[in-house]
Design a protein around this motif. Structure first.
Motif, PDB file in Angstrom:
ATOM      1  N   UNK A  74       6.254  18.901  -4.192  1.00  0.00           N
ATOM      2  CA  UNK A  74       6.495  17.564  -4.749  1.00  0.00           C
ATOM      3  C   UNK A  74       7.645  16.873  -4.017  1.00  0.00           C
ATOM      4  N   UNK A  75       8.729  17.611  -3.748  1.00  0.00           N
ATOM      5  CA  UNK A  75       9.876  17.030  -3.053  1.00  0.00           C
ATOM      6  C   UNK A  75       9.494  16.564  -1.651  1.00  0.00           C
ATOM      7  N   UNK A  76       8.654  17.350  -0.985  1.00  0.00           N
ATOM      8  CA  UNK A  76       8.214  16.968   0.367  1.00  0.00           C
ATOM      9  C   UNK A  76       7.411  15.669   0.328  1.00  0.00           C
ATOM     10  N   UNK A  77       6.561  15.523  -0.680  1.00  0.00           N
ATOM     11  CA  UNK A  77       5.777  14.285  -0.811  1.00  0.00           C
ATOM     12  C   UNK A  77       6.703  13.092  -0.999  1.00  0.00           C
ATOM     13  N   UNK A  78       7.697  13.260  -1.864  1.00  0.00           N
ATOM     14  CA  UNK A  78       8.619  12.148  -2.148  1.00  0.00           C
ATOM     15  C   UNK A  78       9.381  11.738  -0.887  1.00  0.00           C
ATOM     16  N   UNK A  99       0.831  -1.213   0.000  1.00  0.00           N
ATOM     17  CA  UNK A  99       0.000   0.000   0.000  1.00  0.00           C
ATOM     18  C   UNK A  99       0.863   1.260   0.000  1.00  0.00           C
ATOM     19  N   UNK A 100       1.976   1.220   0.731  1.00  0.00           N
ATOM     20  CA  UNK A 100       2.868   2.390   0.776  1.00  0.00           C
ATOM     21  C   UNK A 100       3.456   2.683  -0.608  1.00  0.00           C
ATOM     22  N   UNK A 101       3.876   1.637  -1.310  1.00  0.00           N
ATOM     23  CA  UNK A 101       4.456   1.837  -2.647  1.00  0.00           C
ATOM     24  C   UNK A 101       3.395   2.305  -3.627  1.00  0.00           C
ATOM     25  N   UNK A 102       2.243   1.660  -3.565  1.00  0.00           N
ATOM     26  CA  UNK A 102       1.167   2.011  -4.506  1.00  0.00           C
ATOM     27  C   UNK A 102       0.708   3.460  -4.306  1.00  0.00           C
ATOM     28  N   UNK A 103       0.527   3.850  -3.071  1.00  0.00           N
ATOM     29  CA  UNK A 103       0.099   5.226  -2.780  1.00  0.00           C
ATOM     30  C   UNK A 103       1.181   6.222  -3.212  1.00  0.00           C
ATOM     31  N   UNK A 104       2.436   5.872  -2.942  1.00  0.00           N
ATOM     32  CA  UNK A 104       3.577   6.724  -3.309  1.00  0.00           C
ATOM     33  C   UNK A 104       3.547   6.993  -4.822  1.00  0.00           C
ATOM     34  N   UNK A 105       3.427   5.936  -5.606  1.00  0.00           N
ATOM     35  CA  UNK A 105       3.429   6.077  -7.065  1.00  0.00           C
ATOM     36  C   UNK A 105       2.234   6.910  -7.544  1.00  0.00           C
ATOM     37  N   UNK A 106       1.054   6.617  -7.015  1.00  0.00           N
ATOM     38  CA  UNK A 106      -0.142   7.326  -7.482  1.00  0.00           C
ATOM     39  C   UNK A 106      -0.096   8.816  -7.109  1.00  0.00           C
ATOM     40  N   UNK A 107       0.435   9.130  -5.927  1.00  0.00           N
ATOM     41  CA  UNK A 107       0.542  10.537  -5.521  1.00  0.00           C
ATOM     42  C   UNK A 107       1.450  11.319  -6.464  1.00  0.00           C
ATOM     43  N   UNK A 108       2.601  10.739  -6.789  1.00  0.00           N
ATOM     44  CA  UNK A 108       3.549  11.453  -7.655  1.00  0.00           C
ATOM     45  C   UNK A 108       3.021  11.505  -9.089  1.00  0.00           C
ATOM     46  N   UNK A 109       2.421  10.430  -9.552  1.00  0.00           N
ATOM     47  CA  UNK A 109       1.897  10.416 -10.923  1.00  0.00           C
ATOM     48  C   UNK A 109       0.800  11.454 -11.125  1.00  0.00           C
ATOM     49  N   UNK A 110       0.020  11.717 -10.068  1.00  0.00           N
ATOM     50  CA  UNK A 110      -1.085  12.667 -10.204  1.00  0.00           C
ATOM     51  C   UNK A 110      -0.644  14.115  -9.995  1.00  0.00           C
ATOM     52  N   UNK A 111       0.634  14.333  -9.684  1.00  0.00           N
ATOM     53  CA  UNK A 111       1.098  15.699  -9.438  1.00  0.00           C
ATOM     54  C   UNK A 111       1.103  16.484 -10.751  1.00  0.00           C
ATOM     55  N   UNK A 112       0.662  17.745 -10.724  1.00  0.00           N
ATOM     56  CA  UNK A 112       0.592  18.531 -11.968  1.00  0.00           C
ATOM     57  C   UNK A 112       1.934  18.592 -12.698  1.00  0.00           C
ATOM     58  N   UNK A 113       1.895  18.198 -13.953  1.00  0.00           N
ATOM     59  CA  UNK A 113       3.118  18.177 -14.759  1.00  0.00           C
ATOM     60  C   UNK A 113       3.169  19.435 -15.622  1.00  0.00           C
ATOM     61  N   UNK A 114       3.397  20.582 -14.963  1.00  0.00           N
ATOM     62  CA  UNK A 114       3.489  21.825 -15.734  1.00  0.00           C
ATOM     63  C   UNK A 114       4.528  22.762 -15.122  1.00  0.00           C
ATOM     64  N   UNK A 115       4.697  23.920 -15.745  1.00  0.00           N
ATOM     65  CA  UNK A 115       5.834  24.789 -15.419  1.00  0.00           C
ATOM     66  C   UNK A 115       5.833  25.265 -13.971  1.00  0.00           C
ATOM     67  N   UNK A 116       4.653  25.500 -13.372  1.00  0.00           N
ATOM     68  CA  UNK A 116       4.635  26.004 -11.997  1.00  0.00           C
ATOM     69  C   UNK A 116       5.204  24.969 -11.022  1.00  0.00           C
ATOM     70  N   UNK A 117       5.012  23.685 -11.329  1.00  0.00           N
ATOM     71  CA  UNK A 117       5.603  22.629 -10.496  1.00  0.00           C
ATOM     72  C   UNK A 117       7.123  22.690 -10.542  1.00  0.00           C
ATOM     73  N   UNK A 118       7.660  22.956 -11.725  1.00  0.00           N
ATOM     74  CA  UNK A 118       9.112  22.950 -11.882  1.00  0.00           C
ATOM     75  C   UNK A 118       9.748  24.256 -11.382  1.00  0.00           C
ATOM     76  N   UNK A 119       8.948  25.334 -11.365  1.00  0.00           N
ATOM     77  CA  UNK A 119       9.445  26.597 -10.815  1.00  0.00           C
ATOM     78  C   UNK A 119       9.489  26.536  -9.287  1.00  0.00           C
ATOM     79  N   UNK A 120       8.558  25.794  -8.699  1.00  0.00           N
ATOM     80  CA  UNK A 120       8.521  25.630  -7.238  1.00  0.00           C
ATOM     81  C   UNK A 120       8.254  24.162  -6.915  1.00  0.00           C
TER      82      UNK A 120
END
Length: 329
Positions: free
Chosen positions: A133-137, A108-129
């Motif tokens: 995302x790093x805290x989640x990882x 469950x820990x691995x599955x939740x980890x993967x799904x949380x990161x996969x659902x993170x917005x993949x756009x410029x504001x994520x990469x600017x700040x």
């Protein structure tokens, strides 16, 4: 235990550890450059250099080492086999193949980890700040490690899990230290200055080592920091601690007594651990920190290959064979 199962456990733990450390790479670089815009320009190319993926980066982005490109490459770019999302994908795939051998909380820990990161917005504001995302990882990685420690019998499977995690951690701690080597100060006179000390503090903070370092050594001293992250026997992210405990895990698997070895992997790991037993920070600094790290990373790669040949040579898993290629570059 079947070599296929053991192989999957080893790589599952390595990929989770790798994802956590990639997040720490980015974190340390952000903190090293925050507030220094008037003194130095933020440097993002070193992150790619220290991961050894420069060729892949330039294939995808050319020579544009902007923050957005580098952070995207290292976090959510599935074309990079060492990005966080790629590591989590392979960790989950390995876990899925051996799900019956894992406890439910680990899966469950691995599955939740993967799904949380996969659902993170993949756009410029994520990469600017990228901090959220790093805290989640980092948080999810610690949850996985906690589930492994508390819900897995400490037998063969657990020791294989330890072995993979510790080898990966030793390698990545060395690369985080290497980031500081590549961060250039404006003038030679700035070495040892308050700017330099703030950068070392940021490095300790990003490896979750600041509090333990201060308890052990007090004031910020670059030589002491190198000693703490390389030679300390008791701090879980130091390279020496990783080698000592990886050696214990390896001997549990083979049954070899102390001061003897039954395969080349134990011989090599024993030699690395013993060499570090008698090193001082002066030995490392005189040799050159970058040169020392380079040598250690080469030995860790050799160790990974030796372990694979000694314990998992019968495994024909396509997943592993595909991914070892970039691990041992």
């Amino acid at each position: 235990m079947l070599s296929r199962v053991a192989d999957s456990i080893l790589w599952m733990s390595r990929y989770i550890e790798r994802a956590d450390n990639v997040a720490r790479f980015i974190d340390v670089n952000q903190k090293l450059t925050l507030g220094f815009q008037s003194g130095i320009n933020p440097q993002w190319e070193p992150l790619v250099l220290t991961t050894g993926d420069q060729e892949k980066f330039e294939e995808l982005y050319g020579e544009d080492y902007s923050q957005e490109n580098v952070v995207k490459f290292l976090t959510l770019d599935s074309n990079n086999p060492n990005s966080i999302i790629s590591c989590l994908k392979w960790a989950r795939e390995n876990a899925r193949c051996i799900r019956d051998n894992l406890s439910i909380p680990i899966w469950e820990a691995i599955n939740k980890f993967y799904l949380l990161v996969r659902s993170f917005p993949n756009h410029s504001s994520t990469f600017a700040n990228p901090q959220p995302l790093l805290d989640i990882v980092k948080d999810q990685s610690q949850l996985f490690e906690g589930a492994s420690q508390l819900t897995m019998s400490h037998g063969e499977a657990w020791n294989i899990n330890q072995l993979g995690r510790l080898i990966e951690r030793a390698d990545k701690t060395s690369r985080i230290l290497d980031v500081k080597y590549y961060i250039l100060l404006p003038r030679v006179a700035d070495v040892g200055s308050s700017l330099d000390l703030v950068q070392w503090t940021a490095l300790l903070n990003s490896t979750s080592a600041l509090q333990m370092y201060r308890r052990a050594h007090g004031r910020i001293d670059p030589k002491k920091i190198v000693e703490f992250l390389v030679l300390d026997r008791f701090f879980p992210r130091s390279m020496h601690y990783c080698l000592i405990n990886a050696d214990t895990a390896l001997r549990f698997l083979s049954g070899a007594p102390p001061y003897a070895f039954s395969n080349p992997a134990e011989q090599l790991l024993g030699r690395m651990k013993t060499n570090m037993d008698y090193l001082s920070h002066d030995d490392i600094v005189n040799q050159g920190l970058h040169e020392f790290i380079d040598g250690l990373q080469g030995q860790l790669n050799e160790l990974g290959i030796a372990i694979q040949e000694a314990f998992f040579c019968n495994s024909s898993s396509q997943i592993q064979s595909q991914n070892q290629q970039f691990q041992y570059q």
